[in-house]
Design a protein around this motif. Sequence first.
Motif, PDB file in Angstrom:
ATOM      1  N   VAL A   1      77.352  -1.730  27.051  1.00  0.00           N
ATOM      2  CA  VAL A   1      77.345  -0.533  27.211  1.00  0.00           C
ATOM      3  C   VAL A   1      78.976   0.259  27.357  1.00  0.00           C
ATOM      4  CG1 VAL A   1      76.778   1.799  27.064  1.00  0.00           C
ATOM      5  CG2 VAL A   1      75.113   0.240  26.917  1.00  0.00           C
ATOM      6  N   SER A   2      79.782   0.457  27.026  1.00  0.00           N
ATOM      7  CA  SER A   2      81.160   0.970  27.124  1.00  0.00           C
ATOM      8  C   SER A   2      81.009   2.465  28.034  1.00  0.00           C
ATOM      9  CB  SER A   2      82.044   0.950  25.930  1.00  0.00           C
ATOM     10  OG  SER A   2      81.015   1.686  25.049  1.00  0.00           O
ATOM     11  N   VAL A   3      81.828   2.033  28.724  1.00  0.00           N
ATOM     12  CA  VAL A   3      82.384   2.908  29.061  1.00  0.00           C
ATOM     13  C   VAL A   3      83.565   4.187  29.969  1.00  0.00           C
ATOM     14  CG1 VAL A   3      81.300   5.175  31.574  1.00  0.00           C
ATOM     15  CG2 VAL A   3      80.692   2.392  30.586  1.00  0.00           C
ATOM     16  N   ALA A   4      83.753   4.935  28.577  1.00  0.00           N
ATOM     17  CA  ALA A   4      85.399   5.266  28.850  1.00  0.00           C
ATOM     18  C   ALA A   4      86.072   5.492  30.487  1.00  0.00           C
ATOM     19  CB  ALA A   4      85.452   6.609  27.770  1.00  0.00           C
TER      20      ALA A   4
ATOM     21  N   LYS B   1      73.861   4.833  31.628  1.00  0.00           N
ATOM     22  CA  LYS B   1      74.175   3.560  30.815  1.00  0.00           C
ATOM     23  C   LYS B   1      72.940   3.039  29.856  1.00  0.00           C
ATOM     24  CE  LYS B   1      76.805   0.026  31.498  1.00  0.00           C
ATOM     25  NZ  LYS B   1      77.094  -0.624  32.004  1.00  0.00           N
TER      26      LYS B   1
ATOM     27  N   ARG C   1      73.291   3.743  21.708  1.00  0.00           N
ATOM     28  CA  ARG C   1      74.030   4.397  21.353  1.00  0.00           C
ATOM     29  C   ARG C   1      74.500   2.860  22.639  1.00  0.00           C
ATOM     30  NH1 ARG C   1      75.363   7.897  23.952  1.00  0.00           N
ATOM     31  NH2 ARG C   1      73.999   9.800  24.200  1.00  0.00           N
ATOM     32  N   ASP C   2      76.088   2.544  22.038  1.00  0.00           N
ATOM     33  CA  ASP C   2      76.569   1.600  22.956  1.00  0.00           C
ATOM     34  C   ASP C   2      77.791   2.441  23.685  1.00  0.00           C
ATOM     35  OD1 ASP C   2      78.212   2.564  20.592  1.00  0.00           O
ATOM     36  OD2 ASP C   2      78.513  -0.203  20.511  1.00  0.00           O
ATOM     37  N   TYR C   3      77.771   3.796  23.945  1.00  0.00           N
ATOM     38  CA  TYR C   3      78.495   3.316  25.362  1.00  0.00           C
ATOM     39  C   TYR C   3      77.861   5.692  26.028  1.00  0.00           C
ATOM     40  CZ  TYR C   3      79.174   7.306  21.024  1.00  0.00           C
ATOM     41  OH  TYR C   3      78.056   8.424  19.724  1.00  0.00           O
TER      42      TYR C   3
ATOM     43  N   THR D   1      77.995   9.423  27.533  1.00  0.00           N
ATOM     44  CA  THR D   1      78.498  10.265  27.019  1.00  0.00           C
ATOM     45  C   THR D   1      78.484  10.900  27.906  1.00  0.00           C
ATOM     46  OG1 THR D   1      77.144  11.024  25.668  1.00  0.00           O
ATOM     47  CG2 THR D   1      78.380  10.697  24.544  1.00  0.00           C
TER      48      THR D   1
END
Length: 334
Positions: free
Chosen positions: A238-241, A278, A286-288, A290
């Motif tokens: 999972v991506s994290v900005a 995550k 979702r893979d990100y 929020t």
Amino acid sequence: MTDTAIPLAKQAPEPAGDPQQARAALGRLRAEVGKVVVGQDAVVSGMVIALLARGHVLLEGVPGVAKTLLVRTVAAALDLDTKRVQFTPDLMPGDVTGSLIFDARSAEFQFREGPVFTNLLLADEINRTPPKTQASLLEVMEERQVSVEGRARPLPDPFLVAATQNPIEYEGTYPLPEAQLDRFLLKLTVPLPTRDEELGVLRAHHQGFDPRRLRDAGVRAVATAADLAAARAAVQQVSVADGVLAYVVDLCRATRVSPSLELGASPRGATALLAAAKAWSWLTGRDYVTPDDVKALARPTLRHRVRLRAEAELEGVTADAVLDSVLATVPTPR
């Protein structure tokens, strides 16, 4: 006192399988637990999040709200082994982790495993045992191993400690120190059911439901350790900005300067909030991550990692109220 008639713990297989199938399996698990644990959807989701994030859970609620039943049902629906330890003032550390026993036949000391050698350990009324026995769980929870006579013995994987405590009884209790509270990924409040939910509980018991016989109640294994392993691998992707990472840090730093708190969330609290967010974002498809994922997990992840000032407690301020204030004042990234 421990439960002994439990099969040996199972080791989880290597991560494999389809993440979509794993997500569907964990969705079925939440529904399966809901068959017998009524009105506790948020708590069930928290247990799943802790399993995904390799964390532990502190369950707080008055007696009779199905805390023990919840842990047993999650284990049954995941086909994992579970053991229960009733924490009492006379419980010794070796009663939890295991101890060396002299074997007269071999004239050698043999290690006898304690109840921590399982997948889901239910630590019932953990605040009823003295600090020395509470501390026996520190290595177990952090390192997932038991060290005796210089030898480390690894625990099964997956491994989760679900500890319960009663928020209204203080007589004869030993509050958990901050260092141990910090080892719990989440502190989940188990509420009383609504009137309709309580009616449903009574109808089930009237029709013969027995919480000690989960299989007779229709609870079956709908997910496996393999599903959990695949899900954990997917959560790692999972991506994290950067803006969301900064938001997690700013929330935790804001607790450290709150006038109502004498102790704010540590950097371990920030990493726990990130891990929980995550897991929740992946569970919801979702893979990100929020900012809303972070907000949703902020209270259960941080409420036990902060300590109120005495004057704030006298004024009736709660940790959740302080965290709500922090969430309202820290700017949300776009």
